[in-house]
Enzyme design. Structure first.
Site, PDB file in Angstrom:
ATOM      1  N   TYR A  28      -1.381  -0.445  10.125  1.00 41.07           N
ATOM      2  CA  TYR A  28      -1.617  -0.624   9.467  1.00 41.07           C
ATOM      3  C   TYR A  28      -0.094  -0.315   8.266  1.00 41.07           C
ATOM      4  O   TYR A  28       0.183  -1.154   7.710  1.00 41.07           O
ATOM      5  CB  TYR A  28      -2.770  -0.527   8.233  1.00 41.07           C
ATOM      6  N   SER A  81       0.594  -1.154  -0.206  1.00 38.26           N
ATOM      7  CA  SER A  81       0.038   0.342  -0.028  1.00 38.26           C
ATOM      8  C   SER A  81       1.158   1.239   0.147  1.00 38.26           C
ATOM      9  O   SER A  81       2.061   1.022   0.514  1.00 38.26           O
ATOM     10  CB  SER A  81      -0.880  -0.124   1.398  1.00 38.26           C
TER      11      SER A  81
END
Lengths: 451, 270
Positions: free
Chosen positions: B175, B162
């Site tokens: 995350y 990501s």
């Protein structure tokens, strides 16, 4: 993914959610929450957790008015439920989830030589929406409605789980769900009978006409020989309208490579002043002249023939920020004067628009309890929303339709009165027992007074 | 008449054919095959006539996806139901893959999880779970496949990380650190496998419209999973660099984000 410090779970407390509009962009109403199940197994949880009358399945939002909206309540966006579950190459029977679009079906199956049994004027509708509105197409006179080609469905119901409906089992529920405006449950999957075609080409013919009578003559003469018929009408001309009649059949394959073109996209709502009686009249004249000059036969690809407007994405923004209303009614052929009266009133108002579409329905028995098509002439016209005067004009059209024992089409409607709905669907009360108690819609509450 | 999925078997005897865009019909293993981005990637690969082995938790969902991909043109679709976050299951997954797809070309790792960051700030269990799913288990299973590909001297490993892994942010650093760690792991792996001729692709999507992001404000403006999938398939076909930002604009955005001095960045509210 860079995330805001937001809640992971669905918010328990109601909070304003994204704006969901129907195709006409009128009315503008707020929803409480939009559920977006990605898997069929998540739908029962959503149904179970909901309050009575709080949900409505939603597809691609191509209904024009409020039949796909649920003001102040929740929607179940079914677009992620878009899997093809099986296909029988020998019979053309397709089983798919309700969020599969007709465009997707054509994409996958046209190269294999299969076509939709019935298609509306846009391919950007879901199978669920096509069933819920029992949509019709240019082949209504020989194929009936979309619902007539649905062999079987499975319906998520809040009170009795997954219900399979076909002609032997729960056949009433099948008839209620076809044209049931999504009110009977969430369609998990449906089996649709596709039809064999040689290729993506259409033998099309284009004929100008100058009166309603000549339209009817053309239509009658064509019905036996052409699978597809429809006409475009200049609604500024009153009872002696000019128009262009389109008819066609699937052509033998030309063996030519076929490429799908992705058209331009209207990026924002046009300013309202750009659309007035002069610009629309000018457009209609150009459109007529252009097509009249092209009259005769030609071979065309299926997409401009069936979906001329799909090539301009978001064409609904043409009508400006206030949106538009579409008026579609059917009038029995015996009452041709009523039809002329209707056209007169539209011409007199000067508010008509382009895209007047005229079609003679066939006499196929309705596939659903609340199916709209019935023998007669149907016309669909767009009106830019200009407040009270637009609504007044449509009410005056309602009077004509009502006196002629015609009907209006719920998928296009955003403003009809309960009395007019009752006149169009006198048997609607016998549909009520099939509704799912957890499901309701803005349209349904408006026309029936249900809570 | 059968309306269910065809039982799918691979047919190694058939000659390798060429699909659309000249892409060889490959054998691809997808780890996390029911994630939104994976679903779209698999449809594109099915159209190209690829053979697929799909790994995900729910066997029912796998069966639905399998049926869909077979109708859409996949030459064969096999499924294996397992929880990838659970490392004890990795050996069985790997053995199954080796058995049914001894000559697989590509492995795409597409699973992940994004908890509410606030949970991880107050609960070590939540923190460790996030790291377990997004980093520990991902690197573990990639190692199994990497060694196999290295030995064979061909193939491609791709994993979805990501843009959140490019810089730690107040609201999403747990995350972000897991995905950032995975990106670093892939970077090193790329060097390790380079002499063997194995490609390693790092896929860094910006925010995408998926069930993982539905709850976020502005989710309607996020990228379409289909568009992201097109970029990923291009990368698998060697038509873009091995570190893929998708949509492409995120390469420039993240370059900018990384240039902001820490003294300023730490004061930013997001």
């Amino acid at each position: 993914m860079p995330g805001q410090s937001a809640l992971r779970k669905q918010p328990a407390a109601p909070q304003p959610t994204e704006e969901v509009l129907s195709w006409g962009r009128y009315p503008r109403i707020a929803h409480r929450y939009v559920h977006k199940p990605a898997w069929s197994d998540q739908v029962p949880e959503i149904l179970n957790a909901a309050a009575p009358g709080s949900l409505l399945p939603y597809g691609l939002g191509r209904s024009y008015g409020d039949s796909c909206l649920n003001a102040g309540r929740d929607l179940i966006d079914c677009r992620r439920l878009n899997r093809i579950l099986g296909f029988d190459e020998s019979t053309g029977m397709l089983r798919c989830e309700s969020g599969v679009s007709l465009a997707d079906i054509l994409d996958v199956f046209l190269p294999k030589g299969w076509f939709l049994p019935v298609t509306p004027g846009t391919s950007f509708v879901t199978v669920g929406g096509a069933i819920a509105n029992d949509v019709h197409g240019k082949n209504h006179h020989c194929a009936g409605t979309f619902g007539a080609h649905v062999r079987q469905i499975a319906l998520h119901r809040s009170n009795d789980g997954l219900v399979v409906c076909n002609s032997e089992e729960n056949s009433d529920m099948l008839r209620a769900t076809i044209a049931g405006l999504g009110l009977t449950g969430v369609i998990a999957w449906a089996e649709i009978q596709l039809k064999r075609v040689a290729g993506p080409w259409i033998d099309a013919e284009l004929l100008p006409f100058h009166s309603l009578r000549s339209f009817l003559d053309l239509s009658r003469e064509s019905d036996g020989r052409f699978e597809y018929t429809v006409a475009w009408l200049d609604c500024f001309a009153g009872k002696n309208p000019r128009g262009v009649f389109f008819r066609g059949n699937h052509a033998n394959d030309r063996g030519k490579e076929f490429h799908h073109k992705r058209g331009p996209k209207l990026p924002f709502a046009l300013p309202e002043w750009m659309l007035n009686r002069y610009t629309v009249k000018a457009f209609n004249t150009v459109y007529y002249t252009f097509h009249a000059a092209k009259k005769g036969a030609s071979v065309v690809a299926y997409d401009p023939f069936f979906y001329p407007l799909d090539s301009i994405r978001q064409w609904n923004l043409l009508y400006g920020r206030q949106g538009f209303l579409q008026y579609q009614c059917v009038i029995p052929e015996a009452n041709l004067e009523a039809f002329e009266e209707l056209l007169d009133r539209i011409a007199l108002s000067g508010m008509g628009s382009f895209l007047g579409v005229l079609k003679q329905f066939g006499s196929a028995a309705p596939a659903g309890m609340l199916s709209f098509p019935r023998p007669g002439l149907t016309i669909a016209l767009d009106f830019a929303m200009r407040g009270e005067r637009t609504l007044k004009l449509m009410q005056s059209l309602d009077e004509v339709v009502r006196q002629s024992e015609g009907a209006i089409y719920p998928a296009k409607d955003a403003r009809v009165s309960p009395a007019m709905f009752e006149a169009s669907f006198p048997h609607w009360r016998s549909f009520v027992p099939y509704m799912d108690p957890k499901i309701s819609s803005s349209f349904w509450r408006r026309v029936t007074g249900a809570q | 008449m059968t309306l269910t999925a065809q039982p799918t078997t691979t047919n190694p005897a058939s000659a390798p054919a060429t699909g659309r865009n000249g892409a060889a019909r490959k054998k691809i293993i997808v780890l996390g095959a029911t994630s939104s981005i994976a679903l779209e990637v698999q449809r594109l690969l099915a159209r190209r006539g690829c053979e697929l082995l799909l790994v995900a938790r729910s066997s029912q969902r796998l069966a639905e996806v399998q049926a869909d991909l077979v109708v859409r043109g996949a030459r064969g679709v096999l499924t294996y139901s397992a929880d990838l976050a659970w490392i004890q299951q990795h050996a069985a997954i790997f053995d199954f893959a080796r058995r049914v797809f001894p000559d697989f070309d590509t492995v795409l790792l597409a699973y992940g999880s994004m908890h509410d960051q606030k949970d991880s700030e107050t609960s070590v269990d939540a923190l460790l779970e996030e790291l377990q799913v997004d980093f520990v288990s991902a690197t573990a299973i990639l190692t199994l496949f990497a060694t196999d590909l290295e030995r064979r001297g061909a193939g491609c490993l791709a994993a979805i990380t990501s843009v959140a892994g490019d810089r730690g942010r107040r609201s999403n650093y747990v995350y972000g650190s897991a995905k950032g760690g995975l990106s670093l792991f892939l970077q090193g792996l790329r060097s390790r496998l380079y002499p063997a001729g194995v490609r390693v692709i790092t896929i860094k999507p910006g925010p995408v419209q998926t069930p993982m992001t539905d709850h976020m404000p502005n989710a309607a403006r996020f990228a379409d999973p289909e568009q992201v999938a097109r970029d990923i398939v291009h990368a698998l076909e060697r038509r873009s660099p091995e570190v893929l930002y998708t949509p492409k604009i995120w390469r420039y955005i993240m370059t900018g984000v990384q240039l902001v001095p820490e003294t300023i960045f730490k004061r930013l509210p997001f």
